[in-house]
Scaffold this motif. Structure first.
Motif, PDB file in Angstrom:
ATOM      1  N   ASN A  12       0.829  -1.209   0.000  1.00  6.28           N
ATOM      2  CA  ASN A  12       0.000   0.000   0.000  1.00  6.28           C
ATOM      3  C   ASN A  12       0.865   1.261   0.000  1.00  6.28           C
ATOM      4  O   ASN A  12       0.633   2.210   0.769  1.00  6.28           O
ATOM      5  CB  ASN A  12      -0.936   0.006   1.224  1.00  6.28           C
ATOM      6  CG  ASN A  12      -1.845  -1.220   1.251  1.00  6.28           C
ATOM      7  OD1 ASN A  12      -2.416  -1.594   0.229  1.00  6.28           O
ATOM      8  ND2 ASN A  12      -1.946  -1.853   2.405  1.00  6.28           N
ATOM      9  N   LEU A  13       1.840   1.270  -0.879  1.00  3.54           N
ATOM     10  CA  LEU A  13       2.782   2.384  -0.918  1.00  3.54           C
ATOM     11  C   LEU A  13       2.087   3.718  -1.180  1.00  3.54           C
ATOM     12  O   LEU A  13       2.504   4.760  -0.650  1.00  3.54           O
ATOM     13  CB  LEU A  13       3.846   2.145  -2.002  1.00  3.54           C
ATOM     14  CG  LEU A  13       4.694   0.871  -1.886  1.00  3.54           C
ATOM     15  CD1 LEU A  13       5.797   0.883  -2.926  1.00  3.54           C
ATOM     16  CD2 LEU A  13       5.272   0.711  -0.491  1.00  3.54           C
ATOM     17  N   GLU A  14       1.038   3.673  -1.976  1.00  2.47           N
ATOM     18  CA  GLU A  14       0.343   4.918  -2.317  1.00  2.47           C
ATOM     19  C   GLU A  14      -0.346   5.553  -1.119  1.00  2.47           C
ATOM     20  O   GLU A  14      -0.732   6.734  -1.162  1.00  2.47           O
ATOM     21  CB  GLU A  14      -0.681   4.675  -3.437  1.00  2.47           C
ATOM     22  CG  GLU A  14      -1.870   3.804  -3.067  1.00  2.47           C
ATOM     23  CD  GLU A  14      -1.597   2.307  -3.148  1.00  2.47           C
ATOM     24  OE1 GLU A  14      -2.565   1.536  -3.180  1.00  2.47           O
ATOM     25  OE2 GLU A  14      -0.410   1.930  -3.201  1.00  2.47           O
ATOM     26  N   GLN A  15      -0.475   4.803  -0.040  1.00  4.04           N
ATOM     27  CA  GLN A  15      -1.126   5.336   1.166  1.00  4.04           C
ATOM     28  C   GLN A  15      -0.118   5.911   2.175  1.00  4.04           C
ATOM     29  O   GLN A  15      -0.502   6.464   3.204  1.00  4.04           O
ATOM     30  CB  GLN A  15      -1.948   4.231   1.837  1.00  4.04           C
ATOM     31  CG  GLN A  15      -3.105   3.724   0.979  1.00  4.04           C
ATOM     32  CD  GLN A  15      -3.842   2.565   1.623  1.00  4.04           C
ATOM     33  OE1 GLN A  15      -3.749   2.352   2.830  1.00  4.04           O
ATOM     34  NE2 GLN A  15      -4.581   1.802   0.822  1.00  4.04           N
ATOM     35  N   LEU A  16       1.174   5.774   1.882  1.00  8.03           N
ATOM     36  CA  LEU A  16       2.204   6.266   2.792  1.00  8.03           C
ATOM     37  C   LEU A  16       2.448   7.754   2.573  1.00  8.03           C
ATOM     38  O   LEU A  16       2.318   8.274   1.465  1.00  8.03           O
ATOM     39  CB  LEU A  16       3.510   5.506   2.583  1.00  8.03           C
ATOM     40  CG  LEU A  16       3.490   3.988   2.797  1.00  8.03           C
ATOM     41  CD1 LEU A  16       4.882   3.407   2.581  1.00  8.03           C
ATOM     42  CD2 LEU A  16       2.971   3.634   4.181  1.00  8.03           C
ATOM     43  N   SER A  17       2.841   8.439   3.626  1.00  3.90           N
ATOM     44  CA  SER A  17       3.217   9.841   3.515  1.00  3.90           C
ATOM     45  C   SER A  17       4.585   9.931   2.844  1.00  3.90           C
ATOM     46  O   SER A  17       5.304   8.927   2.717  1.00  3.90           O
ATOM     47  CB  SER A  17       3.290  10.479   4.897  1.00  3.90           C
ATOM     48  OG  SER A  17       4.380   9.937   5.636  1.00  3.90           O
ATOM     49  N   VAL A  18       4.965  11.135   2.434  1.00  6.36           N
ATOM     50  CA  VAL A  18       6.281  11.317   1.822  1.00  6.36           C
ATOM     51  C   VAL A  18       7.378  10.899   2.803  1.00  6.36           C
ATOM     52  O   VAL A  18       8.322  10.194   2.435  1.00  6.36           O
ATOM     53  CB  VAL A  18       6.483  12.784   1.382  1.00  6.36           C
ATOM     54  CG1 VAL A  18       7.936  13.019   0.955  1.00  6.36           C
ATOM     55  CG2 VAL A  18       5.540  13.135   0.251  1.00  6.36           C
ATOM     56  N   GLN A  19       7.247  11.294   4.054  1.00  2.00           N
ATOM     57  CA  GLN A  19       8.248  10.911   5.044  1.00  2.00           C
ATOM     58  C   GLN A  19       8.327   9.399   5.201  1.00  2.00           C
ATOM     59  O   GLN A  19       9.419   8.818   5.255  1.00  2.00           O
ATOM     60  CB  GLN A  19       7.951  11.546   6.400  1.00  2.00           C
ATOM     61  CG  GLN A  19       9.024  11.210   7.442  1.00  2.00           C
ATOM     62  CD  GLN A  19       8.686  11.725   8.827  1.00  2.00           C
ATOM     63  OE1 GLN A  19       7.536  11.644   9.250  1.00  2.00           O
ATOM     64  NE2 GLN A  19       9.678  12.244   9.531  1.00  2.00           N
ATOM     65  N   VAL A  23      11.738   7.292   4.457  1.00  2.00           N
ATOM     66  CA  VAL A  23      12.348   6.517   5.539  1.00  2.00           C
ATOM     67  C   VAL A  23      12.403   5.037   5.176  1.00  2.00           C
ATOM     68  O   VAL A  23      13.408   4.345   5.417  1.00  2.00           O
ATOM     69  CB  VAL A  23      11.577   6.728   6.856  1.00  2.00           C
ATOM     70  CG1 VAL A  23      12.025   5.716   7.917  1.00  2.00           C
ATOM     71  CG2 VAL A  23      11.783   8.150   7.373  1.00  2.00           C
ATOM     72  N   SER A  24      11.348   4.537   4.568  1.00  2.11           N
ATOM     73  CA  SER A  24      11.291   3.114   4.193  1.00  2.11           C
ATOM     74  C   SER A  24      12.312   2.787   3.106  1.00  2.11           C
ATOM     75  O   SER A  24      12.991   1.747   3.168  1.00  2.11           O
ATOM     76  CB  SER A  24       9.886   2.750   3.729  1.00  2.11           C
ATOM     77  OG  SER A  24       8.947   2.949   4.767  1.00  2.11           O
ATOM     78  N   ILE A  25      12.417   3.659   2.101  1.00  2.00           N
ATOM     79  CA  ILE A  25      13.415   3.445   1.048  1.00  2.00           C
ATOM     80  C   ILE A  25      14.815   3.450   1.659  1.00  2.00           C
ATOM     81  O   ILE A  25      15.655   2.598   1.347  1.00  2.00           O
ATOM     82  CB  ILE A  25      13.299   4.522  -0.044  1.00  2.00           C
ATOM     83  CG1 ILE A  25      11.984   4.354  -0.814  1.00  2.00           C
ATOM     84  CG2 ILE A  25      14.480   4.436  -1.012  1.00  2.00           C
ATOM     85  CD1 ILE A  25      11.659   5.511  -1.739  1.00  2.00           C
ATOM     86  N   ASN A  26      15.057   4.400   2.558  1.00  4.36           N
ATOM     87  CA  ASN A  26      16.352   4.495   3.219  1.00  4.36           C
ATOM     88  C   ASN A  26      16.667   3.245   4.030  1.00  4.36           C
ATOM     89  O   ASN A  26      17.821   2.776   4.052  1.00  4.36           O
ATOM     90  CB  ASN A  26      16.394   5.739   4.093  1.00  4.36           C
ATOM     91  CG  ASN A  26      17.736   5.946   4.759  1.00  4.36           C
ATOM     92  OD1 ASN A  26      17.840   5.948   5.976  1.00  4.36           O
ATOM     93  ND2 ASN A  26      18.782   6.118   3.976  1.00  4.36           N
ATOM     94  N   GLN A  27      15.662   2.695   4.689  1.00  2.00           N
ATOM     95  CA  GLN A  27      15.862   1.470   5.466  1.00  2.00           C
ATOM     96  C   GLN A  27      16.304   0.322   4.563  1.00  2.00           C
ATOM     97  O   GLN A  27      17.199  -0.454   4.920  1.00  2.00           O
ATOM     98  CB  GLN A  27      14.561   1.091   6.198  1.00  2.00           C
ATOM     99  CG  GLN A  27      14.260   1.945   7.403  1.00  2.00           C
ATOM    100  CD  GLN A  27      15.331   1.828   8.480  1.00  2.00           C
ATOM    101  OE1 GLN A  27      15.988   2.805   8.833  1.00  2.00           O
ATOM    102  NE2 GLN A  27      15.521   0.623   8.997  1.00  2.00           N
TER     103      GLN A  27
END
Length: 268
Positions: A12-19, A23-27
């Motif tokens: 559900n990536l489209e439901q995530l905020s920009v932050q 943060v998830s990509i960085n992880q």
């Protein structure tokens, strides 16, 4: 299914905020250097054969498609200005030709014969080494090129991001960096592409150091192709020879190269 194509750990990536997205990509990105670390023993062998071939006057070729091909071209194009080597020493070849650098060429990667034809345009010989780059490890263009090279007595390596791949099987010196699922499922320009870039950095940097293209920790053979690099070269001479800026700048201008300037000064 290959690990690079397996489902993302996130949904559900489209439901995530920009932050949350960042943060998830960085992880996920944080896992890449650890995956590269595990492949260092394999990479060491590839570096050693590459150094040996280049010392004998051979060349390093990269073959790849899409993002992998582009990364090889980037690495190859940066070697001459960084280390002052000839443009023909490290050569990047992409499926579909140079036009594919900017725009994808449909089905170019599916031709098993074309990589060898592309390499023949450069009069490739057994003095050279060919490294196939393929995140999936199953790109026909790369597999075919490596197989033919190996059958012809040309040293071969690869950089792949899946275990037990056909590309790795075709290479004499495989480097397997297992990066796992991408943040966006199957988008191998992300973690896999980052891993490939890190390995390419390590491959050519270690090779050039072993070939004597670095003094201390300085790029003494770099091309002085812009004001920033001239300033860097001047600072190198100031530090190495304990000279004032004006004298270092004049010395660099006279000899046109940091190494040449150092050698000329030390012979005085």
């Amino acid at each position: 299914m290959s690990t690079t194509e397996s489902a993302s750990h996130y949904n559900n990536l489209e439901q995530l905020s920009v932050q949350e997205l960042l943060v998830s990509i960085n992880q996920e990105d944080k896992t890449v250097p650890l995956a590269v670390e595990k492949a260092i023993p394999q990479l060491e062998k590839l570096v050693e054969v590459t150094v040996e071939k280049l010392r004998q006057g051979g060349r390093l070729f990269y073959i790849g498609a899409g993002t992998s091909g582009r990364l090889g071209i980037v690495d190859a194009s940066e070697c001459p200005p960084t280390y002052g080597v000839p443009h023909g020493m490290v050569i990047g070849i992409i499926a579909g030709g140079d036009g594919a650098i900017r725009k994808a060429v449909e089905f170019a990667e599916d031709d098993e014969q074309q990589a060898w034809l592309d390499l023949q345009e450069h009069q490739i010989t057994d003095k050279d080494v060919v490294v196939g780059i393929a995140a999936s490890g199953r790109t026909p263009y790369v597999i075919g090129g490596l197989k033919t090279c190996r059958n012809t007595g040309i040293s071969t390596g690869c950089i792949v991001c899946n275990p037990g791949s056909a590309v790795a099987a075709a290479a004499e010196y495989p480097v397997e960096v297992i990066t796992g699922p991408e943040f966006v499922t199957g988008s191998t320009r992300m973690k896999a592409g980052t891993a490939q870039k890190l390995v390419l950095n390590m491959l050519t940097t270690a090779t050039m150091v072993r070939l004597g293209k670095v003094k201390g920790n300085k790029m003494v053979d770099m091309q002085l192709s812009n004001h920033k690099l001239v300033d860097r070269g001047t600072r190198m001479l100031m530090e190495e020879l304990q000279l004032p800026e004006t004298e270092a700048a004049a010395l660099l201008q006279k000899h046109g190269n940091v190494r040449a300037a150092i050698e000329a000064y030390e012979k005085k």
